[in-house]
Design an enzyme around this catalytic site. Structure first.
Site, PDB file in Angstrom:
ATOM      1  N   ASP A  54       0.848  -1.194   0.000  1.00  0.00           N
ATOM      2  CA  ASP A  54       0.000   0.000   0.000  1.00  0.00           C
ATOM      3  C   ASP A  54       0.879   1.237   0.000  1.00  0.00           C
ATOM      4  O   ASP A  54       2.015   1.221   0.502  1.00  0.00           O
ATOM      5  CB  ASP A  54      -0.927  -0.009   1.215  1.00  0.00           C
ATOM      6  N   HIS A 114       0.502  -3.935   6.356  1.00  0.00           N
ATOM      7  CA  HIS A 114      -0.427  -4.235   5.266  1.00  0.00           C
ATOM      8  C   HIS A 114      -0.980  -2.894   4.765  1.00  0.00           C
ATOM      9  O   HIS A 114      -0.230  -2.075   4.259  1.00  0.00           O
ATOM     10  CB  HIS A 114      -1.509  -5.171   5.803  1.00  0.00           C
ATOM     11  N   ILE A 116      -2.299   1.002   4.774  1.00  0.00           N
ATOM     12  CA  ILE A 116      -1.915   2.191   5.533  1.00  0.00           C
ATOM     13  C   ILE A 116      -2.814   3.366   5.161  1.00  0.00           C
ATOM     14  O   ILE A 116      -3.446   3.384   4.107  1.00  0.00           O
ATOM     15  CB  ILE A 116      -0.436   2.586   5.315  1.00  0.00           C
ATOM     16  N   ASN A 167      -7.628  -5.852   6.519  1.00  0.00           N
ATOM     17  CA  ASN A 167      -6.875  -5.734   5.272  1.00  0.00           C
ATOM     18  C   ASN A 167      -6.429  -4.298   5.027  1.00  0.00           C
ATOM     19  O   ASN A 167      -5.257  -4.025   4.853  1.00  0.00           O
ATOM     20  CB  ASN A 167      -7.731  -6.236   4.106  1.00  0.00           C
ATOM     21  N   ASP A 168      -7.377  -3.361   5.047  1.00  0.00           N
ATOM     22  CA  ASP A 168      -7.048  -1.974   4.740  1.00  0.00           C
ATOM     23  C   ASP A 168      -7.797  -1.056   5.686  1.00  0.00           C
ATOM     24  O   ASP A 168      -8.717  -1.478   6.411  1.00  0.00           O
ATOM     25  CB  ASP A 168      -7.389  -1.659   3.282  1.00  0.00           C
ATOM     26  N   ASN A 223     -11.575  -5.521   0.641  1.00  0.00           N
ATOM     27  CA  ASN A 223     -10.139  -5.277   0.524  1.00  0.00           C
ATOM     28  C   ASN A 223      -9.839  -3.794   0.699  1.00  0.00           C
ATOM     29  O   ASN A 223      -9.944  -3.265   1.783  1.00  0.00           O
ATOM     30  CB  ASN A 223      -9.652  -5.836  -0.820  1.00  0.00           C
ATOM     31  N   ASP A 268      -7.799  -4.385  -5.856  1.00  0.00           N
ATOM     32  CA  ASP A 268      -7.124  -4.411  -4.557  1.00  0.00           C
ATOM     33  C   ASP A 268      -7.270  -3.047  -3.879  1.00  0.00           C
ATOM     34  O   ASP A 268      -8.377  -2.638  -3.558  1.00  0.00           O
ATOM     35  CB  ASP A 268      -5.662  -4.820  -4.755  1.00  0.00           C
ATOM     36  N   ASN A 269      -6.200  -2.314  -3.709  1.00  0.00           N
ATOM     37  CA  ASN A 269      -6.284  -1.038  -3.002  1.00  0.00           C
ATOM     38  C   ASN A 269      -6.807   0.087  -3.894  1.00  0.00           C
ATOM     39  O   ASN A 269      -6.589   0.095  -5.106  1.00  0.00           O
ATOM     40  CB  ASN A 269      -4.907  -0.657  -2.447  1.00  0.00           C
TER      41      ASN A 269
END
Length: 354
Positions: A54, A114, A116, A167-168, A223, A268-269
């Site tokens: 991240d 993981h 941030i 996860n986030d 996620n 994902d991010n």
């Protein structure tokens, strides 16, 4: 008669397992191949060799990288090396990544960062929130960024029963945040079973010192998470459902689903361009290659840009695709002043000038 019943039950069970296996391959996009979409002015960032899962960028151009993530079932090029936080000043003519020192007393040996998120308080104090997995458990660490010393002062470790598999994270206050749980369970075997059976038990939690509560649920695997520049909408990536959920933030911090954007890839991010509100997404074209790693068939990378997500017809642009020959397993893409950073789960990171 008993044998017939037993055989019937066995047949039903095997059929169910077979159907779930095929469904999982579909969710992972296990058969997908990609053709490259290149960008001309890119280079790999020196000093990042174990992934940058991240990335978050401050308004002044300081970028933070979460590096060295290790997870059960996930490949690692340096399994014995602890993770860390790196920083890069994007206003420098030749920016380079430097590792930030962490205050004495914090357990660096088990640091496994993981997702941030940064938060700037009214007095300009910068807080860095880090999802951490010491011994593969889930905590949220809050640091104060000390720019003059290029260091992080550890302030607090947060654990909670509603945060079993974080996860986030997106910070919305000095000790306030939304977090995604990519699984309902914390046990690795139960996580695998939950994914295999496609239970849709993943969720989003709001945390504050006064209240911790579930604010959204029913995700396949929640996620990446982020918030719109006006702070009215929260965006959540459901990686195995290939979706981005748009949720409206209520005065009591609850979330109400507004719409779902379907995409043909594993999202994902999520990163937000503060000037335009565009969403930049690090994606996995073929999720199976992330977990079944083979150097001759590495996981590919993909970057999407989503414009006007609140409109009836959002614009989705493929900005970058690589088959893994340069960049493997892109997990995040973020933009600052026409500079694009792309991080990966466990390999390298890319710097591009657009």
């Amino acid at each position: 008669m008993g044998r017939m019943v037993a055989l019937s039950l066995l047949g039903i069970g095997l059929a169910l397992l077979g159907e779930r296996f095929l469904a999982l391959r579909s969710r992972l996009k296990a058969s997908r191949e990609v053709e490259s979409v290149d960008l001309p002015n890119c280079h790999l960032i020196k000093g990042i060799e174990t992934g940058a899962e991240d990335i978050d960028i401050l308004p002044n151009g300081l970028a933070f990288f979460s590096v060295g993530l290790k997870f059960p079932g996930l490949h690692s090029f340096a399994p014995d090396k602890p993770g860390g936080i790196l920083m890069m000043d994007l206003k420098d003519e030749r920016p380079r990544a430097l590792e930030l020192r962490v205050s004495w007393g914090f357990d660096l040996a088990s640091f496994n960062p993981h997702g941030i998120s940064t938060f700037i308080d009214d007095d300009d104090t910068v807080y860095l929130f880090v999802v951490n997995h010491p011994q593969f458990k889930s905590t949220v660490e809050i640091f104060k960024f000390q720019e003059e010393e290029n260091s992080l002062l550890h302030l607090k470790t947060i654990k909670h029963e509603l945060l079993p598999s974080v996860n986030d994270i997106i910070a919305v206050g000095p000790t306030h945040f939304y977090a995604t749980n990519d699984h309902y369970f914390s046990d690795p075997f139960l996580k695998y079973l939950e994914t295999y059976l496609n239970l849709h038990w993943a969720n989003v939690v709001y945390y504050s010192p006064e209240e911790v509560k579930l604010v959204a649920e029913g995700f396949d695997s929640a996620n990446g998470i982020n918030i719109s520049p006006d702070k009215k909408y929260v965006y959540v990536a459901d990686i195995l459902a290939h979706e981005i959920h748009v949720l409206e933030k209520q005065p009591n911090m609850n979330l109400t689903q507004l719409k779902v954007l379907q995409l043909g890839t594993l999202v994902d991010n999520l990163s937000i361009d503060p000037s335009s509100g565009d969403i930049w997404v690090g994606c996995h074209p073929n999720g199976q290659r992330l977990f079944v790693y083979h150097p001759n068939h590495p996981p590919a990378s993909e970057v999407l840009r989503i414009q006007n997500i609140l409109s009836e017809k959002p614009s989705v642009t493929t900005v970058y695709i690589n088959n893994g020959s340069v960049l493997q397993g892109s997990s995040v893409a973020t933009i600052y002043d026409r500079k694009l950073l792309v991080g990966t789960l466990y390999q390298k990171a890319l710097y591009c000038e657009l």
